[in-house]
Design a protein around this motif. Structure first.
Motif, mmCIF file in Angstrom:
data_model
loop_
_atom_site.group_PDB
_atom_site.id
_atom_site.type_symbol
_atom_site.label_atom_id
_atom_site.label_comp_id
_atom_site.label_asym_id
_atom_site.label_seq_id
_atom_site.Cartn_x
_atom_site.Cartn_y
_atom_site.Cartn_z
ATOM 1 N N ASN A 200 0.833 -1.037 0.002
ATOM 2 C CA ASN A 200 0.054 0.136 -0.076
ATOM 3 C C ASN A 200 1.048 1.324 0.023
ATOM 4 O O ASN A 200 1.527 1.555 1.068
ATOM 5 N N TRP A 207 0.245 -5.537 2.878
ATOM 6 C CA TRP A 207 -0.673 -6.538 3.321
ATOM 7 C C TRP A 207 -0.037 -7.952 3.341
ATOM 8 O O TRP A 207 0.622 -8.296 2.309
ATOM 9 N N ALA A 214 -7.516 -4.247 0.551
ATOM 10 C CA ALA A 214 -8.973 -3.630 0.487
ATOM 11 C C ALA A 214 -9.664 -3.983 -0.704
ATOM 12 O O ALA A 214 -9.208 -4.350 -1.671
ATOM 13 N N PRO A 215 -10.954 -4.218 -0.315
ATOM 14 C CA PRO A 215 -11.611 -3.678 0.745
ATOM 15 C C PRO A 215 -11.847 -4.427 2.264
ATOM 16 O O PRO A 215 -12.330 -3.956 3.148
ATOM 17 N N TYR A 216 -10.939 -5.426 2.427
ATOM 18 C CA TYR A 216 -10.672 -6.108 3.823
ATOM 19 C C TYR A 216 -10.444 -5.097 4.728
ATOM 20 O O TYR A 216 -9.474 -4.239 4.555
ATOM 21 N N LYS A 217 -11.223 -5.113 5.714
ATOM 22 C CA LYS A 217 -10.867 -4.091 7.062
ATOM 23 C C LYS A 217 -10.758 -4.700 8.543
ATOM 24 O O LYS A 217 -11.376 -5.755 8.648
ATOM 25 N N GLY A 221 -12.069 -0.561 11.231
ATOM 26 C CA GLY A 221 -12.235 -0.145 9.810
ATOM 27 C C GLY A 221 -10.881 0.427 8.999
ATOM 28 O O GLY A 221 -10.911 0.965 8.083
ATOM 29 N N GLU A 222 -9.723 0.040 9.703
ATOM 30 C CA GLU A 222 -8.468 0.515 9.116
ATOM 31 C C GLU A 222 -7.943 -1.077 8.254
ATOM 32 O O GLU A 222 -8.655 -2.116 8.535
ATOM 33 N N ASP A 223 -6.925 -0.551 7.340
ATOM 34 C CA ASP A 223 -6.430 -1.743 6.786
ATOM 35 C C ASP A 223 -5.781 -2.820 7.764
ATOM 36 O O ASP A 223 -5.156 -2.340 8.677
#
Length: 379
Positions: A200, A207, A214-217, A221-223
């Motif tokens: 990222n 990751w 993303a969109p996994y959170k 709500g953060e990566d």
């Protein structure tokens, strides 16, 4: 009449003690104390595993030349560099000999975990150039170099497991083909895996694999940036840059990725010196964790020692990290606490505590020894 006045004198010793504790947390112990703890933790392991070839049994039986043990021997060889005890060298040689200097999997393996042992095999070959020590690892990597495939490293841990092998072989044989193939594999993971890569650019963090892009959170709500996963990247880049010729066309990219990652983990260090397993969600299985912390401390100390990182910026964070581990993770008998078990995300290997025992004890110690070696070298 005197009670308020007496209370002030009662508070002063408490404040003094707090000041002393805070100051000690910002000061590295003497070199002999750092080495003492490294020796303690390592002796605990060597005493527990006197037979370096013994099968590892957890949920199933595995040969002891798997990646977990390979990471331990990376740490042992690093420690041997500052503490030349014959028993360390002999223990590493015994490990290689018990496996006939072979890999977990045949020489046709492309899996980075199976290449981890090659780092130590090559390091031992550089000490005593017996051809059997590098025959299998060279044959396996040569097959990859000759292949067009570049999507093998689909998880970021793979960098640490294999990049130093490619680098060592490239230097040893003065062959840029190893460096070129390493970059093909690295670049694919960075820019293409999972669609747009596992890096990222915005956060300068990685990751773990495509499942977390993303969109996994995370729950907040953060990566999801797994501490140890990013720690593996730190170690991979440091161990690669240490040997890779600066003339390599991708040297500066590796260097920038390393510096960016080091800067990215600075603001998320815990107040107690550790890093959480989830770097951007401290409440998702938050708590002290040794392996990610050790790898970040290793990376910071290595960067200072090599004149890459600013000492004024990184010495205090690494000091807090080392002191936290040495005071809170190391048991009197040498066992390491707060080690997250194997997995790929914050919830794996939980709960993590001072007394919790991970499924494998070896890789956590390897990370600790890598960190201790570089901290010991600080001037």
């Amino acid at each position: 009449m005197n009670k308020p006045f007496a209370g002030k004198f009662f508070i002063l010793p408490i404040l003094f003690v707090c000041f002393i504790l805070q100051s000690s947390a910002q000061t590295l112990p003497k070199k002999k104390q750092i080495l003492k703890q490294m020796r303690l933790t390592n002796q605990y392991f060597m005493d527990k595993w006197p037979d370096a070839g013994k099968i590892i049994v957890t949920n199933k039986a595995r040969p002891s030349n798997i990646w977990t043990r390979g990471v331990y021997y990376e740490g042992l060889m690093a420690m041997y560099g500052i503490d030349k005890k014959k028993e360390y060298y002999d223990y590493a040689v015994q490990w290689g000999e018990k496996h006939n200097w072979g890999l977990a999997g045949t020489v046709k393996t492309r899996h980075a975990d199976n290449h981890t042992a090659g780092q130590t095999y090559i390091d031992l070959y550089l000490i005593d150039k017996k051809p059997e020590r590098i025959k299998d690892i060279k044959e396996s990597i040569d097959l990859m170099v000759k292949s067009e495939q570049s999507d093998d490293w689909w998880w970021i841990d793979a960098f640490q497991m294999a990049m130093p092998v490619f680098t060592r072989l490239g230097v040893l044989y003065n062959d840029n083909a190893y460096f070129d193939k390493m970059y093909d594999l690295y670049s694919y993971t960075k820019h293409k895996h999972g669609g747009n890569g596992l890096y990222n650019q915005a956060d300068k963090l990685w990751w773990r694999d495509k499942d977390f892009v993303a969109p996994y959170k995370e729950p907040n709500g953060e990566d999801c940036y797994w501490s140890r996963g990013n720690g593996w990247v730190v170690a991979a880049l440091a161990r690669t840059l240490e040997m890779l010729p600066k003339s390599d066309p991708h040297y500066n990219e590796y260097l920038q990725d390393y510096k960016d990652l080091m800067a990215a983990v600075l603001p998320v260090q815990r107040s107690d010196g550790f890093w959480n397993v989830s770097l951007h969600d401290p409440n998702h299985f938050g708590g002290k964790e040794t392996t990610g912390t050790a790898l970040f401390v290793y990376g910071m100390a290595w960067g200072i020692n090599h004149g890459i990182l600013d000492k004024a910026t990184y010495l205090k964070p690494l000091t807090r990290g080392w002191n936290a581990m040495s005071k809170e993770s190391v048991h009197p008998n040498g066992f390491l606490g707060y080690v997250q078990g194997t997995g790929k995300e914050p919830k794996d290997g939980q709960p993590v505590s001072y007394t919790s025992k991970p499924d494998f004890e070896d890789y956590g110690l390897g990370c600790f020894l890598l960190a201790g070696t570089e901290v010991y070298k600080l001037k």
